[in-house]
Design a protein around this motif. Structure first.
Motif, PDB file in Angstrom:
ATOM      1  N   GLY A 187      -2.252  10.372   0.505  1.00  0.00           N
ATOM      2  CA  GLY A 187      -3.490  11.144   0.612  1.00  0.00           C
ATOM      3  C   GLY A 187      -4.656  10.292   0.152  1.00  0.00           C
ATOM      4  O   GLY A 187      -4.851   9.176   0.621  1.00  0.00           O
ATOM      5  N   GLU A 188      -5.413  10.816  -0.792  1.00  0.00           N
ATOM      6  CA  GLU A 188      -6.570  10.083  -1.307  1.00  0.00           C
ATOM      7  C   GLU A 188      -6.224   9.232  -2.523  1.00  0.00           C
ATOM      8  O   GLU A 188      -7.092   8.568  -3.080  1.00  0.00           O
ATOM      9  CB  GLU A 188      -7.693  11.060  -1.640  1.00  0.00           C
ATOM     10  N   VAL A 189      -4.968   9.267  -2.937  1.00  0.00           N
ATOM     11  CA  VAL A 189      -4.535   8.469  -4.085  1.00  0.00           C
ATOM     12  C   VAL A 189      -4.213   7.066  -3.591  1.00  0.00           C
ATOM     13  O   VAL A 189      -3.275   6.864  -2.818  1.00  0.00           O
ATOM     14  CB  VAL A 189      -3.303   9.092  -4.775  1.00  0.00           C
ATOM     15  N   ASN A 190      -5.011   6.091  -4.005  1.00  0.00           N
ATOM     16  CA  ASN A 190      -4.853   4.706  -3.575  1.00  0.00           C
ATOM     17  C   ASN A 190      -3.941   3.959  -4.556  1.00  0.00           C
ATOM     18  O   ASN A 190      -4.309   3.745  -5.710  1.00  0.00           O
ATOM     19  CB  ASN A 190      -6.217   4.029  -3.502  1.00  0.00           C
TER      20      ASN A 190
ATOM     21  N   ASP B 206       0.848  -1.187   0.000  1.00  0.00           N
ATOM     22  CA  ASP B 206       0.000   0.000   0.000  1.00  0.00           C
ATOM     23  C   ASP B 206       0.885   1.239   0.000  1.00  0.00           C
ATOM     24  O   ASP B 206       1.439   1.612   1.025  1.00  0.00           O
ATOM     25  CB  ASP B 206      -0.915  -0.006   1.221  1.00  0.00           C
TER      26      ASP B 206
ATOM     27  N   SER C  77      -0.206   4.259  -0.888  1.00  0.00           N
ATOM     28  CA  SER C  77      -1.166   5.341  -1.063  1.00  0.00           C
ATOM     29  C   SER C  77      -0.638   6.644  -0.468  1.00  0.00           C
ATOM     30  O   SER C  77       0.057   6.637   0.547  1.00  0.00           O
ATOM     31  CB  SER C  77      -2.494   4.977  -0.408  1.00  0.00           C
TER      32      SER C  77
END
Length: 153
Positions: free
Chosen positions: A65-68, A61, A63
């Protein structure tokens, strides 16, 4: 490594690393097994439970921020400076000294006994001394674009 790396593709060529000799095919097989084992076993030798691999925990993972960003494939290239070795190519006049670099393409498998599997082992060789002068067209002929064009005809 100052010269151009060349991928070792002939499975019957021979590698001499310190006192040990291997065919290219056998070295790839042994390296694939070793890397797979190292990625999926703890230092004490026990297997990791599902998704407990250190490698998986570090990189699965990424990721921000909101970027997965999920990582299920990666490449390892090692050692960066290469391993001292000698290569005997079938049909050549003798051993060629140089350095060997290993590239492993990894993928995370949720359905196997191992968390990670090694999909491809690529071996690259850098001779200590450059080969005889090559045609300037050899670089073009070895490029992926040229190969694609040649296969389309």
């Amino acid at each position: 490594m100052n010269y151009k790396l060349k991928t070792l593709e002939c499975d019957t060529d021979i590698l001499l690393i310190q006192k040990d000799t291997f065919t290219i095919k056998r070295f790839k097989e042994l390296m694939r097994n070793k890397v797979t084992d190292k990625l999926n076993k703890r230092p004490d030798g026990a297997s990791y439970s599902s998704s407990n691999s250190i490698f998986f925990n570090l990189f699965s993972d990424c990721s921000i921020g909101e970027v997965n960003i999920r990582v299920f494939e990666s490449k390892l290239s090692f050692p960066s400076q290469g391993i001292e070795c000698q290569l005997l190519k079938i049909g050549s006049q003798g051993w060629q000294k140089g350095k060997l670099r290993i590239e492993a393409s990894l993928s995370y498998k949720t359905s196997s006994n191992y968390n990670y599997s090694v999909e491809i082992i690529k071996l690259e060789f850098c001779p200590d001394e450059p080969a005889e002068a090559e045609s300037i067209l050899d670089d073009i002929r070895q490029s992926e674009e040229y190969k694609k064009l040649a296969n389309n005809n």
